[in-house]
Design a protein around this motif. Structure first.
Motif: not given
Length: 559
Positions: A454-459
């Motif tokens: 989720h973190i890598t997809n968001t930023i």
């Protein structure tokens, strides 16, 4: 005592005596301290039995390793301790035989001036301080503006105002802070350098100024002309010196190929090859490493007990070959315990470091790093924490690492999970979430992977979920693989086998903005940092047990 005198209140006091340089006309200053104190103790006990009360008492001594004794004193919120050689004579000057070990720095300063409060002209805003240098000249060291209440500020003004002079009392060669203006609130006003104030502060700056100072009391027992800068020895320096002196008195064993053995105080391990440098970049030795682990055992053991541990050994120092040891491997370490074989069927027995002796013995056997599982032995298949290792790639700034930790914490908060922070001891940070041990490793690892995804997809410009140098240039790798069964993470307070011997240090989230590196503290500086802590930043960690149920639903609403 000074405050009690100033308040003129009736206070019950007890006088503790620690030495007797003269007795019944005899000069005992040349007699060893241990014999002078034996005489004093017998005399006081005789008087107590005769008088039937203990208004005058003997100041007891404690034979202990300096770091342990200082740690206890600091936890009791005492100023510190005095370390004295038992064979020392009595001399009326500074001596290496008597040393101050301080929890916080406390010093007497000459009061050279003051400022007034901007809202009240008859009250002190700050005191301007100085000391005498080696030439006897009075030089400025900064100011103190806290530590008193309104009544105290007014009383200080009444005491200082009659001593006012037009020019700063510092030597002509000394820097003079600010411009003097008698009528401008907040401007410096100078006084005759006759008074002495005791001040507590955090540290000296490189240019000789004090930082984060707090007023303690005015001192009437010391003349201002005798106030010079005193430098308290770090407890780590004292410990090393004491160990060196003890070792020098022990004859080398004939035929020994391992070099001299330095004898530790009772109850501690003997350190072979104590002077062997394990980190050429700093000169830190094997003895430094063992003493570090002895000094932090109380903090570190809760992170090690009952938990499988892997050891990183460096027999030739950090520049030589490193060995990652999960099992006994016929190299038994005193105190290190084998966990029952049935805990992990099909594998060799795992290890546990349950005691301070085991911790120090491991360091004596060249163990530098301690890595622990995410579960305790009794529930080895159910992790009680999840770890997010924030590992910066090449070209990633520390500000980027710090911001990443804030973002990970924010996401976890959205998932209704509270997290704790520690430095890795290397380049990055560890964000740790305590859990109720109810799910298996597969479920917890899947959760951590979902968070990282989720973190890598968001930023995607900041984070990467794939390891490897090529994938991480200018980005931050969030390692979720630390959460699989058998995977380990460097334990809190563990040193790292890297130049500098950095330490994984638990910190509060409020301290994040002051951090400048994942290796901010080393085995040389960590103990001093801990001595200044008033409370454990991870105190709430041990009481917090959280479920992943709500977090999993938020991450996968379709389920």
């Amino acid at each position: 005592m000074q405050k009690a005198f100033d308040s003129k209140a009736r206070v019950d006091m007890v006088l503790f005596l620690f030495d007797v340089p003269f007795f019944e006309g005899y000069d005992l200053r040349g007699v060893e301290l241990v014999h002078r104190r034996a005489l004093l103790k017998a005399l006081i006990q005789e008087k107590i039995e005769e008088k039937g009360h203990e208004t005058v008492r003997f100041s007891e001594d404690f034979h202990a390793f300096p770091a342990d004794l200082l740690q206890t004193a600091c936890r009791m919120q005492l100023e510190g301790v005095m370390a004295k050689r038992s064979d020392s004579t009595y001399i009326s000057r500074r001596s290496e035989a008597w040393l101050k070990l301080k929890c916080k720095q406390r010093h007497e300063f000459v009061v050279c001036g003051f400022t007034v409060r901007t809202d009240e002209a008859a009250s002190i805003g700050s005191l301007l301080l100085g000391v005498h240098n080696d030439l006897g000249d009075l030089v400025p060291v900064g100011s103190v503006g806290t530590g008193w209440k309104s009544a105290g500020a007014a009383a200080l003004f009444k005491q200082l105002a009659p001593l006012e002079i037009l020019k700063a009392p510092f030597a002509a060669s000394a820097a003079k802070p600010g411009r003097w203006s008698k009528r401008a609130p907040g401007a410096e006003r100078w006084i005759k350098p006759l008074l002495v104030a005791e001040v507590e502060f955090a540290k000296w700056t490189p240019d000789g100024q004090i930082r984060h100072a707090s007023f303690v009391a005015m001192r009437t027992d010391k003349p201002a002309g005798q106030i010079v800068r005193e430098v308290a020895k770090l407890v780590s320096d004292v410990a090393t010196e004491m160990a060196t002196e003890v070792a020098a008195s022990i004859p080398a064993h004939s035929g020994s190929k391992a070099g001299p053995t330095k004898k530790a105080p009772a109850g501690e391990v003997k350190v072979s090859n104590a002077d062997r440098v394990i980190d050429p970049s700093t000169g830190l030795t094997k003895l430094d490493l063992v003493r570090y682990y002895e000094s932090v055992a109380e903090w570190m053991l809760p992170h090690l007990r009952a938990r499988p541990v892997s050891l990183v050994r460096a027999p030739a120092g950090i520049t030589g070959q490193l060995f990652f040891q999960k099992h006994d491997d016929k190299l038994s370490i005193p105190g290190v315990r084998k966990l029952p074989a049935e805990l992990w069927p099909g594998h060799q027995q795992l290890l546990e470091v349950p005691t301070a002796q085991a911790l120090a013995s491991a360091a004596q056997m060249n163990v530098i790093e301690f890595h622990t599982w995410n579960s305790i032995a009794k529930k080895i298949d159910m992790p009680d924490r999840v770890v997010f290792d924030l590992d910066p790639g090449e070209g990633t700034s520390w500000q980027h690492v710090s911001e990443a930790a804030v973002l990970v914490r924010a996401l976890l908060s959205e998932l209704q999970l509270q997290s704790w922070l520690k430095t890795s001891g290397g380049k990055g940070l560890h964000v740790v979430v305590p859990l109720s041990p109810k799910l298996d490793y597969g479920a917890v690892k899947a959760f951590s992977k979902a968070v990282v995804k989720h973190i890598t997809n968001t930023i995607p410009s900041r984070f990467v979920a794939r390891s490897g140098p090529a994938n991480r240039v200018g980005k931050l790798f969030v390692d979720y693989l630390r959460n699989g069964q058998g995977a380990t993470t460097a334990a809190a307070f563990s040193a790292r086998a890297r130049p500098g011997l950095g330490v994984s240090m638990p910190v509060s989230w409020d301290e994040l903005e002051q951090l400048r590196s994942g290796a901010q503290w080393t085995i040389r500086t960590a103990r001093e940092h801990l001595s200044f802590q008033k409370e454990d930043p991870w105190a709430g960690y041990w009481k917090k047990r959280q479920s992943l149920t709500a977090a999993l639903k938020i991450l996968s609403p379709e389920d």
